[in-house]
Enzyme design. Structure first.
Site, PDB file in Angstrom:
ATOM      1  CB  SER A 205      -0.932   0.002   1.214  1.00  0.00           C
ATOM      2  OG  SER A 205      -1.728  -1.158   1.239  1.00  0.00           O
ATOM      3  CG  HIS A 251      -1.823   3.614   3.593  1.00  0.00           C
ATOM      4  ND1 HIS A 251      -3.173   3.350   3.787  1.00  0.00           N
ATOM      5  CD2 HIS A 251      -1.237   2.403   3.407  1.00  0.00           C
ATOM      6  CE1 HIS A 251      -3.386   2.045   3.708  1.00  0.00           C
ATOM      7  NE2 HIS A 251      -2.216   1.455   3.486  1.00  0.00           N
TER       8      HIS A 251
END
Length: 316
Positions: A205, A251
């Site tokens: 991610s 992230h």
């Protein structure tokens, strides 16, 4: 009555037919429309006007300047296969299959997998000298759903980004984004998820968020609206904050690193007045990528030093 001029062989008085410049044994009535030299059908290629010999076609191709992308990369004229994106997807899937075989579970592949235990990211273990976790963790996934979501996002976002930046720059962007996510986890995420257990971070991610950030910068550089990709980023940031078990810092770090790396690649040559010099612009772009990498590594090293001073370092 006879005509003296009719005597002798049938071809008397007829000039010999020209011969192909590449095949002297082949008479031909054809010629290249560019250089005018005689050529047989095998040595001629159809052109926009008439036919040209293979030598002129080759010379013309050398004279054509290659199309350059916004990052200075050479853009192929045909359909480009996003080889890097497919390779990254393959490595992620292969890594997942190894953890599944080791754990004998598709949904809980992190339990009982030696590879998962060796690669998953934890700040204390990195501080203990297990540096490979910074990269290896980006190829691990918690279950099939986690893998499927990330690979779909990589498939959608990665192909276009690879086409615009070129393969080598795209590889650099992906790895820098992955490293940026790991750096943010190192700097801001707790070593322990509870008083008795370590916190673990894994997944592509961070790198994918970096690709999102790269697309936003690319659209700005091309003077197109980045609103669609910014909306996708905003939605994913909200999901990262609201849903438990998702690494917000991984992230966020990947997003910032990817956007910074792409900005250094695409805007630094303009800022330094080298946009008109392609060779210099490419060099400056790569220096910009290296600078972002050094800063990211610097954050990791500072955090490792801090954790060691606090005694928060482990070795598996």
């Amino acid at each position: 009555m006879t005509n003296p001029g009719w005597g002798g062989g049938a071809n008397e008085g007829v000039p010999p037919r020209p011969r192909c410049v590449r095949h002297p044994d082949r008479p031909t009535a054809l010629a290249c429309t560019r250089c005018g030299r005689p050529a047989c059908p095998e040595c001629l290629r159809e052109a926009s006007v008439g036919y040209q010999c293979v030598d002129c076609v080759a010379a013309g191709q050398r004279d054509i300047r290659p199309v350059r992308g916004v990052a200075g990369n050479t853009v192929a004229s045909g359909r480009v296969v996003p080889l890097v994106t497919y390779t990254l997807m393959g490595v992620n899937v292969l890594t997942f299959l190894v953890t599944v075989l080791q754990s004998r579970s598709v949904m809980n592949n992190q339990v009982g997998s030696a590879l998962f235990l060796d690669w998953a990211l934890n700040p204390a273990l990195v501080a203990g000298g297990e540096w490979f976790r910074l990269i290896g963790s980006g190829f691990l996934h918690f279950g099939i759903l986690h893998l499927a979501v990330n690979m779909y996002a990589l498939y959608i976002l990665g192909r276009d980004t690879e086409m615009v930046l070129g393969r080598s720059r795209y590889i650099a962007l992906y790895l820098i984004s992955l490293l940026g996510g790991s750096a943010a986890v190192m700097a801001f995420q707790s070593v322990f998820s509870s008083p008795t257990s370590l916190s673990w971070t894994a997944g592509a991610s961070g790198a994918i968020f970096g690709v999102m950030g790269a697309q936003a910068v690319i659209l700005l550089r091309l003077r197109r609206s980045p609103a669609p990709i910014i909306s996708v980023i905003a939605i994913n940031v909200v999901i990262s904050v609201t849903l438990p078990g998702i690494s917000f810092w991984g992230h966020a770090g990947g997003l910032v690193a990817g956007a910074a790396a792409t900005a250094a690649l695409l805007y630094a040559p303009q800022w330094l007045g080298a946009a008109s010099d392609r060779v210099k612009a490419v060099r400056i772009g790569w220096i910009g990528l290296a600078t972002v990498t050094v800063v990211t590594l610097g954050i990791i090293v500072l955090r490792v030093v801090q954790l060691r001073d606090q005694g928060l370092f482990l070795s598996s």
